[in-house]
Enzyme design. Structure first.
Site, PDB file in Angstrom:
ATOM      1  CB  THR A 204     -54.700  -4.744 -25.101  1.00  0.00           C
ATOM      2  OG1 THR A 204     -53.967  -5.808 -25.675  1.00  0.00           O
ATOM      3  CG2 THR A 204     -54.483  -4.779 -23.605  1.00  0.00           C
ATOM      4  NE  ARG A 232     -47.427 -11.658 -29.679  1.00  0.00           N
ATOM      5  CZ  ARG A 232     -48.117 -10.643 -29.173  1.00  0.00           C
ATOM      6  NH1 ARG A 232     -49.332 -10.829 -28.723  1.00  0.00           N
ATOM      7  NH2 ARG A 232     -47.591  -9.452 -29.102  1.00  0.00           N
ATOM      8  CB  VAL A 233     -47.531 -15.194 -24.576  1.00  0.00           C
ATOM      9  CG1 VAL A 233     -48.059 -14.390 -23.398  1.00  0.00           C
ATOM     10  CG2 VAL A 233     -48.177 -16.578 -24.596  1.00  0.00           C
ATOM     11  N   GLY A 234     -47.964 -12.032 -25.711  1.00  0.00           N
ATOM     12  CA  GLY A 234     -47.444 -10.662 -25.657  1.00  0.00           C
ATOM     13  C   GLY A 234     -47.218 -10.206 -24.228  1.00  0.00           C
ATOM     14  CG  ASP A 235     -47.601  -6.016 -23.510  1.00  0.00           C
ATOM     15  OD1 ASP A 235     -48.265  -6.494 -24.452  1.00  0.00           O
ATOM     16  OD2 ASP A 235     -47.819  -4.880 -23.049  1.00  0.00           O
ATOM     17  CB  THR A 255     -52.844  -1.112 -25.117  1.00  0.00           C
ATOM     18  OG1 THR A 255     -53.118  -1.434 -26.492  1.00  0.00           O
ATOM     19  CG2 THR A 255     -52.934   0.398 -24.958  1.00  0.00           C
ATOM     20  N   GLY A 256     -50.164  -2.195 -26.729  1.00  0.00           N
ATOM     21  CA  GLY A 256     -49.240  -1.843 -27.796  1.00  0.00           C
ATOM     22  C   GLY A 256     -48.533  -3.066 -28.338  1.00  0.00           C
ATOM     23  N   GLY A 258     -46.624  -5.792 -28.094  1.00  0.00           N
ATOM     24  CA  GLY A 258     -46.256  -6.480 -26.861  1.00  0.00           C
ATOM     25  C   GLY A 258     -44.800  -6.864 -26.732  1.00  0.00           C
TER      26      GLY A 258
HETATM   27  N1  ASP Z   1     -50.100  -5.681 -26.108  1.00  0.00           N
HETATM   28  C1  ASP Z   1     -50.952  -6.663 -26.702  1.00  0.00           C
HETATM   29  C2  ASP Z   1     -50.152  -7.866 -27.121  1.00  0.00           C
HETATM   30  O1  ASP Z   1     -49.026  -7.686 -27.533  1.00  0.00           O
HETATM   31  C3  ASP Z   1     -51.681  -6.188 -27.899  1.00  0.00           C
HETATM   32  C4  ASP Z   1     -52.233  -4.826 -27.834  1.00  0.00           C
HETATM   33  O2  ASP Z   1     -52.198  -4.131 -26.846  1.00  0.00           O
HETATM   34  O3  ASP Z   1     -52.765  -4.429 -28.842  1.00  0.00           O
HETATM   35  O4  ASP Z   1     -50.669  -8.957 -27.090  1.00  0.00           O
END
Ligand code: ASP
Length: 337
Positions: A204, A232-235, A255-256, A258
Site C-alpha cells: 500500500t 475482498r476489499v481492505g481498509d 498500511t497494514g 486491512g
Molecule cells: N491495508 C491494505 C489492505 O488491507 C494492505 C496493506 O497495506 O498492505 O488492502
C-alpha cells in the site's frame, strides 16, 4: 502569522507500505533503490507545496508517483489476487470540508488515486466499486490500461511463493476460513517487531500533507494483499479506516492488515482522540498503532500530519517505507525503526 512563517510549516509525508523487506535480508542495493524512490517522489510532489499549491494536489501527485513506481504495491507493481488478477483500491479526503472520494476493485484504471479524486470532485457520491467504478473512470476520461500493465515478474513470483506456502499451511491458520486461505494475523508469540516481508502481504502507498494555507489532505492506494480472495476489499479505500483528513485535527494514511484497520476504524480514531480527548498527534497515533491494533493482532503502520505540521509515522512491524519533506528542506526517508 506571516506568509513565510505559514509556508515554512507546509509538509508532505508518504509511506510505501509496512511490508518492508526483512532487515536481515535487505541488500544495500535494494535498500538504496527504495530510499531513492521515496526521496525522489517526496521532492517532486513536495514542490507543489513549496510553490504554494494545495495539500490535496500534493497528496494526489505523491500517490500517483507511488502508483507509477513498480517497487510499491499500488498501480504498476500491485500485488495479485488468488486468481492471478489485479483489483485496485484508493481513497482521497480533503480536510477543508471532509469531501471524500474512493474506488475499489478497479481492474484497468492506470491511476486509482485519480479515479478517487474524480469521484470526490465530479460525482455526488463517495465510493464506486468494480464495473461501476470502471465506467465512471472511463466517463471521466481517465487513462485505462490492459490489466497486465500492473503486473511485474516479482509480484507473480510472490503470488506463487505465497500460494505454495499456504497450501501447506492453511489448516493451521485460524483466519484461513474467513479469508480464503490468506492468514491475516501474524504470530503473536512475542514477535512485536517481527519481520514482515512483502510475501507476507503488506504493501500500500499513501500520502498526507499540510499546505501553506493550513489545509490538510490524505490519500491512500493499494493492490491489497497478495493472494487475496477476488472481491475482498481492505481498509485503504474506506474513509475513516485507511484514509482520513480533517483540518480541525489531522490527516492520516494507513498500511497494514486491512481487516483489523477497518475494525479499529484507525484513521478516524486518531482524529477523534485529538478532537474529543485533546490528545496530541503523536499520542493518538502511538496509542492506536502500538496498543489498540495489537489487541486484535493488527499489524502495520501509518503516516499522519496535524494542523500544526507535526508528523507521526508509527508502525508495529519491522519496517515501513516512509519519509517526509518540509517546504524548502531536503527529504528525510527511512525503512526500519
Ligand atoms: N491495508 C491494505 C489492505 O488491507 C494492505 C496493506 O497495506 O498492505 O488492502
Amino acid at each position: 502569522m506571516t506568509h513565510a512563517a505559514q509556508a515554512a510549516q507546509a509538509v508532505l509525508a508518504i509511506h510505501g507500505g509496512a511490508g518492508a523487506m526483512a532487515r536481515a535480508e535487505a541488500s544495500d542495493e535494494a535498500r538504496k533503490a527504495y530510499e531513492t524512490a521515496l526521496a525522489e517522489i517526496l521532492t517532486n510532489a513536495g514542490r507543489i507545496l513549496e510553490q504554494g499549491g494545495s495539500a490535496l494536489d500534493a497528496v494526489t501527485e505523491a500517490v500517483r508517483l507511488l502508483e507509477e513506481c513498480p517497487l510499491f504495491n499500488a498501480g504498476h507493481g500491485a500485488v495479485l489476487t488468488s486468481a492471478g488478477t489485479h483489483e485496485l483500491d484508493a481513497a482521497i479526503m480533503d480536510g477543508r470540508d471532509l469531501k471524500s472520494g474512493a474506488v475499489a476493485g478497479l481492474k484497468t484504471v492506470r491511476n486509482p488515486v485519480l479515479a478517487a479524486r474524480a469521484v470526490m470532485e465530479h460525482s455526488q457520491h463517495v465510493m464506486f466499486v468494480a464495473d461501476g467504478a470502471e465506467a465512471f473512470a472511463q466517463a471521466q476520461g481517465l487513462e485505462r490500461v490492459a490489466p497486465e500493465f500492473f503486473s511485474t515478474p516479482l509480484r507473480r513470483e510472490q503470488l506463487e511463493r505465497v500460494q505454495r506456502a499456504e497450501s501447506g499451511q492453511t489448516a493451521l491458520d485460524h483466519d484461513a476460513g474467513a479469508s480464503g486461505g490468506v492468514p491475516l494475523s501474524f504470530p503473536a508469540d512475542g514477535q512485536k517487531d517481527a519481520p514482515l516481508d512483502e510475501d507476507r502481504k503488506l504493501g500500500t502507498v499513501g500520502a498526507v500533507a499540510l499546505d501553506a494555507h493550513g489545509n490538510l489532505a490524505a490519500a491512500t492506494s493499494t493492490g491489497g494483499m497478495t493472494n487475496k480472495q477476488p472481491g475482498r476489499v481492505g481498509d485503504s479505500p474506506i474513509i475513516g479506516a485507511g484514509c482520513y483528513a480533517n483540518n480541525r485535527t489531522c490527516a492520516v494514511s494507513t498500511t497494514g492488515t486491512g481487516e483489523m484497520f477497518i475494525r479499529m476504524v484507525v484513521a478516524h480514531d486518531i482524529s477523534a482522540r485529538m478532537e474529543y480527548a485533546g490528545a496530541s498527534l503523536e499520542e493518538a497515533a502511538h496509542t492506536v498503532v502500538h496498543e489498540k491494533l495489537l489487541q486484535i493482532d493488527g499489524r502495520g503502520g501509518l503516516v499522519a500530519v496535524d494542523a500544526q505540521g507535526n508528523v507521526a509515522m508509527p508502525f508495529n512491524t519491522e519496517g515501513m517505507y516512509r519519509g517526509f519533506i518540509r517546504a524548502g528542506h531536503a527529504p528525510v526517508v527511512a525503512i526500519y525503526a
